[in-house]
Write an enzyme that holds these catalytic residues in place. Sequence first.
Site, PDB file in Angstrom:
ATOM      1  N   ASP A  67      40.393  37.263  40.477  1.00 49.85           N
ATOM      2  CA  ASP A  67      39.655  38.246  41.278  1.00 49.85           C
ATOM      3  C   ASP A  67      38.828  39.227  40.420  1.00 49.85           C
ATOM      4  O   ASP A  67      38.048  40.072  40.773  1.00 49.85           O
ATOM      5  CB  ASP A  67      40.202  38.647  42.370  1.00 49.85           C
ATOM      6  N   HIS A  68      39.342  38.925  38.914  1.00 47.77           N
ATOM      7  CA  HIS A  68      38.549  40.034  38.171  1.00 47.77           C
ATOM      8  C   HIS A  68      37.920  39.062  36.955  1.00 47.77           C
ATOM      9  O   HIS A  68      37.269  39.685  36.193  1.00 47.77           O
ATOM     10  CB  HIS A  68      39.575  40.886  37.402  1.00 47.77           C
ATOM     11  N   HIS A 141      51.455  46.108  35.427  1.00 51.50           N
ATOM     12  CA  HIS A 141      50.977  44.990  36.311  1.00 51.50           C
ATOM     13  C   HIS A 141      51.727  43.715  35.936  1.00 51.50           C
ATOM     14  O   HIS A 141      52.634  43.817  35.284  1.00 51.50           O
ATOM     15  CB  HIS A 141      49.412  44.795  36.266  1.00 51.50           C
ATOM     16  N   HIS A 270      39.344  48.402  44.666  1.00 49.10           N
ATOM     17  CA  HIS A 270      40.241  47.377  44.860  1.00 49.10           C
ATOM     18  C   HIS A 270      41.037  47.187  46.144  1.00 49.10           C
ATOM     19  O   HIS A 270      42.340  47.630  46.194  1.00 49.10           O
ATOM     20  CB  HIS A 270      41.016  47.298  43.624  1.00 49.10           C
TER      21      HIS A 270
END
Length: 305
Positions: A67-68, A141, A270
Amino acid sequence: MKLTFLGTSAGSPTAERNVSSVMLDLRQERGRLWLFDSGEATQMQMQKANFSLAKLEMIFLTHLHGDHLFGLPGVLTTRSLMQKQSALTLVGPKGIKQFIQTVIEISSSWLTYPLNIIELEQDSLVFEDNKFRVEAKLLQHRVPCFGYRIVEKDLPPSLDIDKLQQDNINPGVHYAVLKEGLTVTLEDGRTIDGKDYQGDIKRGKKVAILGDTIPCQASIDLAENVDLLVHEATQEQAFEAKAIERGHSTTIHAANIAKQAKAKRLIITHISPRYSIQDNQKLVNEARRVFANTEIATDFASFQV
């Protein structure tokens, strides 16, 4: 300096939000655009926001989750369809070079301009010239993920021309010396100290754009005293356990980081697909209980720094 959000959804696009991408518009400062993350359909979002691929100078990726990332091949290869494109620098975690090489090879695509790829494995100074400095720090993360601190360097003080003229100091080669704060002797015998004729230093702006992360010290360090902080807020505080389990932050986490870092302004983005645009006020109000100067990003929203 202006930030425009091209995608503000977490994980997958929705009818209201595209996935992560944000443009730092430096056309006034350096005639160029800097892109942070490139989720699916980023080039389409750029077209809608009237950003030219030809103006792209730097692309910074926070991490290699789809998604990035999945909009990057389109951005790079479409740019090759334009004639005489300038060089482009791509900064991202280790593995981005392999990803680009594989996509280009398997799709029989090509690049017609120099692409400089900088792979990150640790905290680094990733860019510096006479106007800007960009620092990257490793966040926390599920995969290696970085945040970026963008610092516009202070401009030297200007000369107070009105004061010079009031003191009968006429334009001449000594103006350049006085601007440096040095001392000169004029033709009439007067000795002049340049410091007495300097204006205020124009302070440069500071921005922090963070990738996906749970609360961590690196986030605070990157956001210290910034004019604007971009921080993910995937979930509301009621889903804190779920957010932490998946390597994400809540509205309250983002607000606490901004408060601890003494940031001037917070933009949360986000946002989980569980929330619609109608939930924005609830989410931003929750963050404002901790950090009053909080706003929530929507696709194509722009914020002047």
